[in-house]
Design an enzyme around this catalytic site. Structure first.
Site, PDB file in Angstrom:
ATOM      1  N   CYS A 114      45.927  88.238  62.732  1.00 22.17           N
ATOM      2  CA  CYS A 114      47.349  87.829  62.764  1.00 22.17           C
ATOM      3  C   CYS A 114      47.550  86.427  63.344  1.00 22.17           C
ATOM      4  O   CYS A 114      48.629  85.851  63.202  1.00 22.17           O
ATOM      5  CB  CYS A 114      48.169  88.839  63.556  1.00 22.17           C
ATOM      6  SG  CYS A 114      48.158  90.468  62.799  1.00 22.17           S
ATOM      7  N   HIS A 247      54.629  85.171  65.784  1.00 15.50           N
ATOM      8  CA  HIS A 247      54.067  86.140  64.846  1.00 15.50           C
ATOM      9  C   HIS A 247      54.923  87.401  64.970  1.00 15.50           C
ATOM     10  O   HIS A 247      55.216  87.858  66.082  1.00 15.50           O
ATOM     11  CB  HIS A 247      52.607  86.421  65.194  1.00 15.50           C
ATOM     12  CG  HIS A 247      52.104  87.689  64.573  1.00 15.50           C
ATOM     13  ND1 HIS A 247      52.256  87.953  63.231  1.00 15.50           N
ATOM     14  CD2 HIS A 247      51.491  88.785  65.110  1.00 15.50           C
ATOM     15  CE1 HIS A 247      51.756  89.144  62.967  1.00 15.50           C
ATOM     16  NE2 HIS A 247      51.295  89.669  64.084  1.00 15.50           N
ATOM     17  N   ASN A 277      55.460  93.500  59.802  1.00 16.17           N
ATOM     18  CA  ASN A 277      54.383  92.611  60.265  1.00 16.17           C
ATOM     19  C   ASN A 277      53.554  92.201  59.042  1.00 16.17           C
ATOM     20  O   ASN A 277      52.875  93.035  58.450  1.00 16.17           O
ATOM     21  CB  ASN A 277      53.533  93.380  61.280  1.00 16.17           C
ATOM     22  CG  ASN A 277      52.375  92.569  61.832  1.00 16.17           C
ATOM     23  OD1 ASN A 277      52.023  91.526  61.292  1.00 16.17           O
ATOM     24  ND2 ASN A 277      51.764  93.069  62.885  1.00 16.17           N
TER      25      ASN A 277
HETATM   26  N1  ACO Z   1      56.690 107.915  63.767  1.00 12.05           N
HETATM   27  C1  ACO Z   1      56.908 108.911  64.648  1.00 12.05           C
HETATM   28  N2  ACO Z   1      56.085 109.160  65.679  1.00 12.05           N
HETATM   29  C2  ACO Z   1      55.009 108.366  65.823  1.00 12.05           C
HETATM   30  C3  ACO Z   1      54.737 107.311  64.934  1.00 12.05           C
HETATM   31  C4  ACO Z   1      55.623 107.103  63.871  1.00 12.05           C
HETATM   32  N3  ACO Z   1      55.458 106.114  62.957  1.00 12.05           N
HETATM   33  N4  ACO Z   1      53.595 106.690  65.334  1.00 12.05           N
HETATM   34  C5  ACO Z   1      53.167 107.335  66.442  1.00 12.05           C
HETATM   35  N5  ACO Z   1      54.026 108.345  66.739  1.00 12.05           N
HETATM   36  C6  ACO Z   1      53.962 109.279  67.835  1.00 12.05           C
HETATM   37  C7  ACO Z   1      52.553 109.509  68.320  1.00 12.05           C
HETATM   38  O1  ACO Z   1      51.903 110.502  67.561  1.00 12.05           O
HETATM   39  C8  ACO Z   1      52.821 109.976  69.748  1.00 12.05           C
HETATM   40  O2  ACO Z   1      53.184 111.319  69.707  1.00 12.05           O
HETATM   41  P1  ACO Z   1      52.732 112.313  70.895  1.00 12.05           P
HETATM   42  O3  ACO Z   1      53.370 111.779  72.139  1.00 12.05           O
HETATM   43  O4  ACO Z   1      53.286 113.625  70.446  1.00 12.05           O
HETATM   44  O5  ACO Z   1      51.251 112.233  70.928  1.00 12.05           O
HETATM   45  C9  ACO Z   1      54.042 109.170  70.157  1.00 12.05           C
HETATM   46  O6  ACO Z   1      54.659 108.727  68.947  1.00 12.05           O
HETATM   47  C10 ACO Z   1      53.705 107.960  71.002  1.00 12.05           C
HETATM   48  O7  ACO Z   1      52.625 107.269  70.375  1.00 12.05           O
HETATM   49  P2  ACO Z   1      52.127 105.892  70.913  1.00 12.05           P
HETATM   50  O8  ACO Z   1      51.033 105.369  70.059  1.00 12.05           O
HETATM   51  O9  ACO Z   1      51.847 106.046  72.380  1.00 12.05           O
HETATM   52  O10 ACO Z   1      53.431 105.031  70.661  1.00 12.05           O
HETATM   53  P3  ACO Z   1      53.918 103.774  71.417  1.00 12.05           P
HETATM   54  O11 ACO Z   1      55.091 104.108  72.225  1.00 12.05           O
HETATM   55  O12 ACO Z   1      52.812 103.049  72.085  1.00 12.05           O
HETATM   56  O13 ACO Z   1      54.414 102.892  70.194  1.00 12.05           O
HETATM   57  C11 ACO Z   1      53.602 101.011  68.926  1.00 12.05           C
HETATM   58  C12 ACO Z   1      53.499 102.514  69.165  1.00 12.05           C
HETATM   59  C13 ACO Z   1      54.982 100.709  68.391  1.00 12.05           C
HETATM   60  C14 ACO Z   1      52.562 100.587  67.913  1.00 12.05           C
HETATM   61  C15 ACO Z   1      53.378 100.307  70.285  1.00 12.05           C
HETATM   62  O14 ACO Z   1      52.180 100.700  70.873  1.00 12.05           O
HETATM   63  C16 ACO Z   1      53.386  98.837  70.178  1.00 12.05           C
HETATM   64  O15 ACO Z   1      54.425  98.237  70.043  1.00 12.05           O
HETATM   65  N6  ACO Z   1      52.188  98.189  70.229  1.00 12.05           N
HETATM   66  C17 ACO Z   1      52.040  96.796  70.087  1.00 12.05           C
HETATM   67  C18 ACO Z   1      51.114  96.535  69.005  1.00 12.05           C
HETATM   68  C19 ACO Z   1      51.776  96.134  67.731  1.00 12.05           C
HETATM   69  O16 ACO Z   1      52.947  95.927  67.604  1.00 12.05           O
HETATM   70  N7  ACO Z   1      50.936  95.992  66.771  1.00 12.05           N
HETATM   71  C20 ACO Z   1      51.334  95.493  65.507  1.00 12.05           C
HETATM   72  C21 ACO Z   1      50.134  95.007  64.829  1.00 12.05           C
HETATM   73  S1  ACO Z   1      49.135  94.083  65.908  1.00 12.05           S
HETATM   74  C22 ACO Z   1      49.576  92.508  65.852  1.00 12.05           C
HETATM   75  O17 ACO Z   1      50.139  92.074  64.909  1.00 12.05           O
HETATM   76  C23 ACO Z   1      49.299  91.656  67.032  1.00 12.05           C
END
Ligand code: ACO
Length: 320
Positions: A114, A247, A277
């Protein structure tokens, strides 16, 4: 060095097909509310099966060249930042060069996930200021839909397809154009965000895998530090920044980076709601959107910043 490089013009292309959050497959058991709250994403564009990365990049490149008001024959360098090339080799850049009918100069791809567009911009800037190229076409183009596991809701809802491009030219004025680019990587974090396939591993394209929470923590801290270092090196203050074009990973990362940096969230330009993204395409796509809407104007101080798999990260400061 008595000249710099500057952006002559930009362009972008998005595939026609749009998938809104509530149109995602039911089997994912996701919701518009979950995706919007966690990421800011409302929809994404997805390329047609018959569209290649080079098709998207070519469309964006044509618009960037038109908006730059230079003749296509004056382009002597093409760099494509991508993690989703048409083929393992040759480069997507050479394919686009051929489609544009450019017979001189040289073309190659850069892969920094990215952060790819910032890496490509930095390389193009160096070629220009060192007099090894006159006008560079820098493209970020991705078809991430091809490397998503559509059964994994934790990753597939985050990405979209698209392409953005700029033409970089030579600027005689000092302290104008690209002022600085800063690049970093830390391979110890290779497994935080990666694709579980590849030519030398299993001869498959593979799927995106991500440790989301950890990426989030690294993203904010590394982006803030990178921008602060760059501002200091160039005797600039946070208040000098007119716009940040980040980004478009996630709205929460973008907002938190601005808060920690001490820059108003109003100065952070976002298209993640519309495009999701798009990896290395997200900065030029957002730039083009903001230029078209007359948000970014000539003379504004603009900061590009990105972090991605590797981990790789970086920023670029310019007088637009
Ligand atoms: N819809 C519904 N529920 C979901 C989804 C979804 N799409 N995805 C995950 N869940 C659930 C999981 O199964 C989990 O359930 P559980 O508690 O019953 O086990 C719960 O949601 C929490 O999951 P986490 O992975 O802990 O979710 P988190 O709150 O961390 O959010 C996210 C995920 C949005 C990806 C977050 O970690 C984040 O913002 N990370 C930053 C990384 C990023 O944005 N990456 C993009 C690409 S990387 C880049 O471009 C740099």
């Amino acid at each position: 060095m008595n000249f710099s490089s500057y952006i002559l013009g930009c362009g972008s292309y998005l595939p026609k097909k749009i998938i809104k959050n509530n149109e995602l497959p039911k089997k994912l058991k996701t919701s518009d509310e979950w995706i919007k709250t966690r990421t800011g994403i409302r929809q994404r564009h997805i390329a047609d099966k018959k569209q290649f990365n080079s098709d998207l990049g070519f469309e964006a490149a044509q618009k960037a060249i038109k908006n730059s008001q230079i003749s296509i024959s004056n382009i002597d360098l093409i760099i494509v930042a991508t993690s989703t090339p048409d083929h393992t080799f040759p480069s997507t850049a050479t394919k686009i060069q051929g489609k544009l009918g450019i017979k001189k100069g040289f073309a190659f791809d850069i892969q920094a996930a990215c952060s790819g567009f910032i890496y490509a911009l930095s390389v193009a800037d160096n070629y220009i200021v060192n007099n090894q190229a006159k006008n560079a076409l820098v493209i970020g183009s991705e078809v991430f839909s091809r490397i998503l596991d559509w059964n994994d809701r934790s990753t597939c809802v985050l990405f979209g397809d698209g392409a953005g491009a700029i033409v970089l030219g030579k600027n005689k004025k000092k302290n104008s154009g690209i002022i600085s680019t800063e690049l970093y990587s830390d391979g110890r974090h290779y497994d935080l965000l990666y694709v579980n396939g590849g030519v030398a591993t299993n001869q498959k394209a593979g799927y995106v895998k991500m440790k989301g929470k950890e990426v989030f923590k690294h993203a904010v801290q590394k982006l803030v530090s990178c921008i602060e270092i760059s501002l200091k090196k160039n005797n600039l203050k946070k208040n000098d920044i007119d716009w940040i074009v980040p980004h478009q990973a996630n709205k929460r990362i973008m907002d938190m980076t601005a808060v920690k940096l001490g820059v108003s969230k109003d100065k952070v330009l976002a298209t993640v709601d519309k495009y999701a993204n798009t990896s290395s395409a997200s900065i030029p796509l957002t730039l083009d959107y903001a230029v078209k809407k007359k948000i970014i104007k000539r003379g504004d101080i603009v900061v590009f910043e990105a972090i991605g798999g590797g981990l790789t990260w970086g920023c670029s400061i310019m007088k637009y």
